[in-house]
Motif scaffolding. Sequence first.
Motif, PDB file in Angstrom:
ATOM      1  N   PRO A 276       0.831  -1.213   0.000  1.00  0.00           N
ATOM      2  CA  PRO A 276       0.000   0.000   0.000  1.00  0.00           C
ATOM      3  C   PRO A 276       0.862   1.258   0.000  1.00  0.00           C
ATOM      4  CG  PRO A 276       0.007  -0.984   2.177  1.00  0.00           C
ATOM      5  CD  PRO A 276       0.727  -1.949   1.279  1.00  0.00           C
ATOM      6  N   ARG A 277       0.258   2.345  -0.422  1.00  0.00           N
ATOM      7  CA  ARG A 277       0.948   3.638  -0.443  1.00  0.00           C
ATOM      8  C   ARG A 277       1.167   4.132   0.980  1.00  0.00           C
ATOM      9  NH1 ARG A 277      -1.830   8.421  -0.805  1.00  0.00           N
ATOM     10  NH2 ARG A 277      -3.623   7.248  -1.625  1.00  0.00           N
ATOM     11  N   ARG A 278       2.437   4.404   1.333  1.00  0.00           N
ATOM     12  CA  ARG A 278       2.760   4.876   2.684  1.00  0.00           C
ATOM     13  C   ARG A 278       2.524   6.364   2.851  1.00  0.00           C
ATOM     14  NH1 ARG A 278       7.754   4.896   4.154  1.00  0.00           N
ATOM     15  NH2 ARG A 278       8.700   4.683   2.086  1.00  0.00           N
ATOM     16  N   ASP A 279       2.389   7.084   1.764  1.00  0.00           N
ATOM     17  CA  ASP A 279       2.113   8.520   1.824  1.00  0.00           C
ATOM     18  C   ASP A 279       0.616   8.769   1.966  1.00  0.00           C
ATOM     19  OD1 ASP A 279       4.762   8.999   1.585  1.00  0.00           O
ATOM     20  OD2 ASP A 279       4.644  10.115  -0.298  1.00  0.00           O
ATOM     21  N   SER A 280       0.279   9.812   2.703  1.00  0.00           N
ATOM     22  CA  SER A 280      -1.116  10.224   2.868  1.00  0.00           C
ATOM     23  C   SER A 280      -1.220  11.710   2.571  1.00  0.00           C
ATOM     24  CB  SER A 280      -1.609   9.925   4.288  1.00  0.00           C
ATOM     25  OG  SER A 280      -2.967  10.311   4.439  1.00  0.00           O
ATOM     26  N   LEU A 281      -2.328  12.125   1.961  1.00  0.00           N
ATOM     27  CA  LEU A 281      -2.547  13.515   1.564  1.00  0.00           C
ATOM     28  C   LEU A 281      -3.905  13.975   2.066  1.00  0.00           C
ATOM     29  CD1 LEU A 281      -1.807  16.073  -0.138  1.00  0.00           C
ATOM     30  CD2 LEU A 281      -2.923  14.940  -2.076  1.00  0.00           C
ATOM     31  N   LEU A 282      -3.932  15.187   2.629  1.00  0.00           N
ATOM     32  CA  LEU A 282      -5.174  15.795   3.115  1.00  0.00           C
ATOM     33  C   LEU A 282      -5.226  17.239   2.645  1.00  0.00           C
ATOM     34  CD1 LEU A 282      -7.751  15.862   4.913  1.00  0.00           C
ATOM     35  CD2 LEU A 282      -6.250  16.586   6.800  1.00  0.00           C
ATOM     36  N   THR A 283      -6.301  17.622   1.957  1.00  0.00           N
ATOM     37  CA  THR A 283      -6.557  19.012   1.580  1.00  0.00           C
ATOM     38  C   THR A 283      -7.917  19.393   2.160  1.00  0.00           C
ATOM     39  OG1 THR A 283      -7.479  18.248  -0.519  1.00  0.00           O
ATOM     40  CG2 THR A 283      -5.177  18.941  -0.518  1.00  0.00           C
ATOM     41  N   ALA A 284      -7.975  20.491   2.898  1.00  0.00           N
ATOM     42  CA  ALA A 284      -9.209  20.877   3.585  1.00  0.00           C
ATOM     43  C   ALA A 284      -9.296  22.390   3.659  1.00  0.00           C
ATOM     44  CB  ALA A 284      -9.255  20.280   4.989  1.00  0.00           C
ATOM     45  N   ARG A 285     -10.538  22.890   3.631  1.00  0.00           N
ATOM     46  CA  ARG A 285     -10.803  24.322   3.800  1.00  0.00           C
ATOM     47  C   ARG A 285     -11.655  24.507   5.046  1.00  0.00           C
ATOM     48  NH1 ARG A 285     -15.299  27.324   2.621  1.00  0.00           N
ATOM     49  NH2 ARG A 285     -16.171  25.568   1.444  1.00  0.00           N
ATOM     50  N   PHE A 286     -11.218  25.416   5.894  1.00  0.00           N
ATOM     51  CA  PHE A 286     -11.947  25.740   7.121  1.00  0.00           C
ATOM     52  C   PHE A 286     -12.383  27.200   7.047  1.00  0.00           C
ATOM     53  CE2 PHE A 286      -8.631  22.623   8.267  1.00  0.00           C
ATOM     54  CZ  PHE A 286      -9.441  21.555   8.619  1.00  0.00           C
ATOM     55  N   GLY A 287     -13.670  27.435   7.298  1.00  0.00           N
ATOM     56  CA  GLY A 287     -14.190  28.787   7.223  1.00  0.00           C
ATOM     57  C   GLY A 287     -14.745  29.105   5.849  1.00  0.00           C
ATOM     58  N   VAL A 288     -15.278  30.332   5.718  1.00  0.00           N
ATOM     59  CA  VAL A 288     -15.903  30.770   4.471  1.00  0.00           C
ATOM     60  C   VAL A 288     -15.386  32.155   4.111  1.00  0.00           C
ATOM     61  CG1 VAL A 288     -17.996  29.400   4.805  1.00  0.00           C
ATOM     62  CG2 VAL A 288     -17.876  31.710   5.747  1.00  0.00           C
ATOM     63  N   GLY A 289     -15.545  32.478   2.828  1.00  0.00           N
ATOM     64  CA  GLY A 289     -15.187  33.815   2.364  1.00  0.00           C
ATOM     65  C   GLY A 289     -13.699  34.097   2.480  1.00  0.00           C
ATOM     66  N   GLU A 290     -13.381  35.373   2.686  1.00  0.00           N
ATOM     67  CA  GLU A 290     -11.989  35.788   2.788  1.00  0.00           C
ATOM     68  C   GLU A 290     -11.341  35.364   4.092  1.00  0.00           C
ATOM     69  OE1 GLU A 290     -11.758  39.921   2.132  1.00  0.00           O
ATOM     70  OE2 GLU A 290     -12.375  39.833   0.014  1.00  0.00           O
ATOM     71  N   HIS A 291     -12.130  34.924   5.064  1.00  0.00           N
ATOM     72  CA  HIS A 291     -11.572  34.476   6.331  1.00  0.00           C
ATOM     73  C   HIS A 291     -11.283  32.974   6.350  1.00  0.00           C
ATOM     74  CE1 HIS A 291     -12.381  38.370   8.230  1.00  0.00           C
ATOM     75  NE2 HIS A 291     -13.547  38.353   7.584  1.00  0.00           N
ATOM     76  N   ALA A 292     -11.475  32.310   5.226  1.00  0.00           N
ATOM     77  CA  ALA A 292     -11.230  30.873   5.162  1.00  0.00           C
ATOM     78  C   ALA A 292      -9.724  30.596   5.180  1.00  0.00           C
ATOM     79  CB  ALA A 292     -11.865  30.283   3.913  1.00  0.00           C
ATOM     80  N   LEU A 293      -9.392  29.392   5.598  1.00  0.00           N
ATOM     81  CA  LEU A 293      -8.003  28.950   5.672  1.00  0.00           C
ATOM     82  C   LEU A 293      -7.920  27.568   5.033  1.00  0.00           C
ATOM     83  CD1 LEU A 293      -5.165  29.693   6.784  1.00  0.00           C
ATOM     84  CD2 LEU A 293      -5.758  28.379   8.838  1.00  0.00           C
ATOM     85  N   VAL A 294      -6.988  27.412   4.089  1.00  0.00           N
ATOM     86  CA  VAL A 294      -6.785  26.149   3.374  1.00  0.00           C
ATOM     87  C   VAL A 294      -5.578  25.439   3.974  1.00  0.00           C
ATOM     88  CG1 VAL A 294      -6.318  25.065   1.137  1.00  0.00           C
ATOM     89  CG2 VAL A 294      -7.815  27.062   1.275  1.00  0.00           C
ATOM     90  N   LEU A 295      -5.752  24.167   4.306  1.00  0.00           N
ATOM     91  CA  LEU A 295      -4.685  23.336   4.860  1.00  0.00           C
ATOM     92  C   LEU A 295      -4.349  22.223   3.878  1.00  0.00           C
ATOM     93  CD1 LEU A 295      -2.846  22.123   7.139  1.00  0.00           C
ATOM     94  CD2 LEU A 295      -4.891  20.870   7.897  1.00  0.00           C
ATOM     95  N   VAL A 296      -3.058  22.069   3.613  1.00  0.00           N
ATOM     96  CA  VAL A 296      -2.537  20.939   2.852  1.00  0.00           C
ATOM     97  C   VAL A 296      -1.578  20.194   3.762  1.00  0.00           C
ATOM     98  CG1 VAL A 296      -1.353  20.175   0.772  1.00  0.00           C
ATOM     99  CG2 VAL A 296      -2.745  22.243   0.704  1.00  0.00           C
ATOM    100  N   ALA A 297      -1.905  18.950   4.079  1.00  0.00           N
ATOM    101  CA  ALA A 297      -1.074  18.136   4.970  1.00  0.00           C
ATOM    102  C   ALA A 297      -0.694  16.854   4.246  1.00  0.00           C
ATOM    103  CB  ALA A 297      -1.815  17.820   6.270  1.00  0.00           C
ATOM    104  N   MET A 298       0.545  16.437   4.418  1.00  0.00           N
ATOM    105  CA  MET A 298       1.035  15.187   3.850  1.00  0.00           C
ATOM    106  C   MET A 298       1.938  14.497   4.859  1.00  0.00           C
ATOM    107  SD  MET A 298       3.651  16.759   0.969  1.00  0.00           S
ATOM    108  CE  MET A 298       2.298  17.605   0.153  1.00  0.00           C
ATOM    109  N   ALA A 299       1.847  13.195   4.917  1.00  0.00           N
ATOM    110  CA  ALA A 299       2.614  12.405   5.881  1.00  0.00           C
ATOM    111  C   ALA A 299       3.125  11.146   5.199  1.00  0.00           C
ATOM    112  CB  ALA A 299       1.762  12.049   7.097  1.00  0.00           C
ATOM    113  N   THR A 300       4.226  10.622   5.731  1.00  0.00           N
ATOM    114  CA  THR A 300       4.841   9.385   5.233  1.00  0.00           C
ATOM    115  C   THR A 300       5.074   8.451   6.399  1.00  0.00           C
ATOM    116  OG1 THR A 300       5.938  10.598   3.457  1.00  0.00           O
ATOM    117  CG2 THR A 300       6.760   8.386   3.945  1.00  0.00           C
ATOM    118  N   GLY A 301       4.532   7.236   6.316  1.00  0.00           N
ATOM    119  CA  GLY A 301       4.731   6.249   7.360  1.00  0.00           C
ATOM    120  C   GLY A 301       6.122   5.654   7.339  1.00  0.00           C
ATOM    121  N   ALA A 302       6.471   5.013   8.455  1.00  0.00           N
ATOM    122  CA  ALA A 302       7.804   4.404   8.576  1.00  0.00           C
ATOM    123  C   ALA A 302       7.969   3.303   7.544  1.00  0.00           C
ATOM    124  CB  ALA A 302       8.006   3.866   9.990  1.00  0.00           C
ATOM    125  N   ARG A 303       9.185   3.156   7.067  1.00  0.00           N
ATOM    126  CA  ARG A 303       9.472   2.163   6.038  1.00  0.00           C
ATOM    127  C   ARG A 303       9.455   0.751   6.631  1.00  0.00           C
ATOM    128  NH1 ARG A 303      12.005   3.031   1.203  1.00  0.00           N
ATOM    129  NH2 ARG A 303      12.656   5.111   1.911  1.00  0.00           N
TER     130      ARG A 303
END
Length: 448
Positions: free
Chosen positions: A190-217
């Motif tokens: 299986p792919r050990r990398d994980s990707l998360l893209t999320a938006r919190f809030g609305v309008g100009e006060h919103a904040l976009v998060l991009v998170a990525m992680a890699t599990g141990a080999r």
Amino acid sequence: MTDAPPPNDAGPAPRPDRAGDTADAAKPTRPAGLAPQRAPWEPPPANPRPTTDPRPTTDPRPTTDPWPTTDPWPTTDPLPAQDTPRPPSTPNVTDPPPLPTRTVTGPACVAPPDAPPRPAMGPVLPPEPVDHVGSGPPTYEAEPTALPPADPDELDDLVADTVLDGARYGCCTLRAASMRGDSARFRGEPRRDSLLTARFGVGEHALVLVAMATGARATPGAHRAAAEACHWIGRAVGRSHARLAEDIRAGRRGDLKSGLHRLTDRSLGKLRASATEQGVDPEEYAATLRCLLLPADPECRTRVFFGVGAGGLFRLRDGEWQDIEPRAVDSPGEPVVGFGALPSETPEGDRLTMDLGIPTPPSPYEPALEPPREPFRFRASVARPGDTLLMCTGGLAEPLRGEPELCQYLTGRWSGPTAPGLAAFLADTQVRVKGYADDRTAAAIWEA
């Protein structure tokens, strides 16, 4: 004997099958096409009727069209024989008049060899997509081969081979992708990398998060640990997104660094607690974590990076790649260490504890020392129009640092004024390099 009718007589011609026409039929006739004879001093008739068509049966002009429809100027071969100019000759009445000269323009026209070069038409197009760069093709196949094993009672544990996402907020365009490496595809892991893209809030006060992680080999639950790390940091950022967005717009670098450091510690601490609950070694059930915060406010161009572990942070500016991965020490005298641990010595070199070189057993009243962990990394930078910011895991950061041809290829592909589409971005990020077969996760930001 009666006179013959004049040449221009309009009467009917005699027919030999009628009686009385035998004498007329026996008379000699003039050859066709000759005018009647007259004295030199006699004027020509006013409107002589030609006995035959005065136009010649053959066209005196050359049979070859002087303006051919095809390109008369190939790029390498000489001019065709029919287009070669004739040498000058003495003009006579049989030569046709000279033909007018015209200039042919259009996309099918190619300038002759002695003509000056024409300016380039239109913008320079990016290079065509390629499968791999470097000294040779990689060992593994380019497409997935084996699927990872599945448990009928744990189907939620399956991980897709490739995920792709994108968005546009404010003045930036986001493209993100995560894919299995060649080695995992070949072995059915299986792919050990994980990707998360999320938006919190609305309008100009919103904040976009991009998170990525890699599990141990080489650990069975590496993909689960990476997914949990992304989920924990996503929950922590989502609950504090209003304060974080305000700090980013106000430029409070110190508050951002300390706050994100605490959120990262809590998220990875919960990951270690989850490993303990499962009866797994926390060092095996671990993951690297890299995050990017993007405010949706078009007036704010601050981009915040933070995380723990290996990977890369690059910026493409003015046609050149810059490695802007934050160091373990941001400034002299300020060591950046992870998880609240104290440094072993001061910046002046003084040890905080006296080391006499005598081994001592661990105290039964004190907990065992935790193994050293990766330092916390933080960077807040202001983007410029035309920049391209790239955050990636080690699967893409290592070939970018080790293969200059990959940097050159991505420079040509990503230097345009607009961001590529999702399919084009996926094709660019999965360009392979011999010797690098790990999972790849990348998130790129194009600044308008």
